[in-house]
Design a protein around this motif. Sequence first.
Motif, PDB file in Angstrom:
ATOM      1  N   UNK A  20       0.863  -1.172   0.000  1.00 16.16           N
ATOM      2  CA  UNK A  20       0.000   0.000   0.000  1.00 16.16           C
ATOM      3  C   UNK A  20       0.902   1.225   0.000  1.00 16.16           C
ATOM      4  N   UNK A  21       0.740   2.046  -1.016  1.00 16.79           N
ATOM      5  CA  UNK A  21       1.558   3.249  -1.131  1.00 16.79           C
ATOM      6  C   UNK A  21       0.969   4.370  -0.285  1.00 16.79           C
ATOM      7  N   UNK A  22       1.831   5.156   0.356  1.00 19.56           N
ATOM      8  CA  UNK A  22       1.322   6.334   1.076  1.00 19.56           C
ATOM      9  C   UNK A  22       0.572   7.255   0.121  1.00 19.56           C
ATOM     10  N   UNK A  23      -0.483   7.891   0.601  1.00 18.18           N
ATOM     11  CA  UNK A  23      -1.317   8.745  -0.245  1.00 18.18           C
ATOM     12  C   UNK A  23      -0.600   9.987  -0.768  1.00 18.18           C
ATOM     13  N   UNK A  24       0.400  10.466  -0.047  1.00 19.51           N
ATOM     14  CA  UNK A  24       1.012  11.743  -0.409  1.00 19.51           C
ATOM     15  C   UNK A  24       2.268  11.613  -1.276  1.00 19.51           C
ATOM     16  N   UNK A  27       3.690  12.263  -7.714  1.00 22.44           N
ATOM     17  CA  UNK A  27       3.963  11.920  -9.114  1.00 22.44           C
ATOM     18  C   UNK A  27       4.335  10.452  -9.305  1.00 22.44           C
ATOM     19  N   UNK A  28       4.174   9.958 -10.525  1.00 19.22           N
ATOM     20  CA  UNK A  28       4.583   8.583 -10.830  1.00 19.22           C
ATOM     21  C   UNK A  28       6.070   8.339 -10.565  1.00 19.22           C
ATOM     22  N   UNK A  29       6.911   9.350 -10.787  1.00 21.26           N
ATOM     23  CA  UNK A  29       8.341   9.183 -10.540  1.00 21.26           C
ATOM     24  C   UNK A  29       8.627   8.986  -9.049  1.00 21.26           C
ATOM     25  N   UNK A  30       7.933   9.710  -8.203  1.00 19.33           N
ATOM     26  CA  UNK A  30       8.109   9.554  -6.751  1.00 19.33           C
ATOM     27  C   UNK A  30       7.678   8.151  -6.340  1.00 19.33           C
ATOM     28  N   UNK A  64      15.066  13.643  -1.430  1.00 23.73           N
ATOM     29  CA  UNK A  64      14.974  14.657  -0.376  1.00 23.73           C
ATOM     30  C   UNK A  64      13.540  14.796   0.124  1.00 23.73           C
ATOM     31  N   UNK A  65      12.571  14.773  -0.792  1.00 23.38           N
ATOM     32  CA  UNK A  65      11.164  14.901  -0.376  1.00 23.38           C
ATOM     33  C   UNK A  65      10.699  13.662   0.392  1.00 23.38           C
ATOM     34  N   UNK A  66      11.168  12.484  -0.006  1.00 21.17           N
ATOM     35  CA  UNK A  66      10.804  11.265   0.719  1.00 21.17           C
ATOM     36  C   UNK A  66      11.404  11.247   2.121  1.00 21.17           C
ATOM     37  N   UNK A  67      12.615  11.773   2.256  1.00 21.21           N
ATOM     38  CA  UNK A  67      13.240  11.892   3.580  1.00 21.21           C
ATOM     39  C   UNK A  67      12.458  12.895   4.430  1.00 21.21           C
TER      40      UNK A  67
END
Length: 82
Positions: A20-24, A27-30, A64-67
């Motif tokens: 299950x992917x987090x909702x936030x 983009x597809x690349x993220x 960086x955004x995922x961190x």
Amino acid sequence: MMDMTFTGNQKMTTPEREIVLPDDLGSPQVKLVYLALLAKTEATATELQQLLKLSKLTLLPILTSLVAKDLVRRTEGSYAIQ
């Protein structure tokens, strides 16, 4: 190679488990980077760049955004899923 079945916008099923992917994630690349880290558990930016065929200019802001969202942690020289 892992056989994956998509069961909805944010849910994916593999033979081993449901992901299950987090909702936030946005983009597809993220989502792609997040899934690659789920599959590898830990990887350097260079390994992810080669695996996903993304430029470092694209990849590094994603990491960086995922961190920043506490979904990924920066380890010594690599990135890993929290």
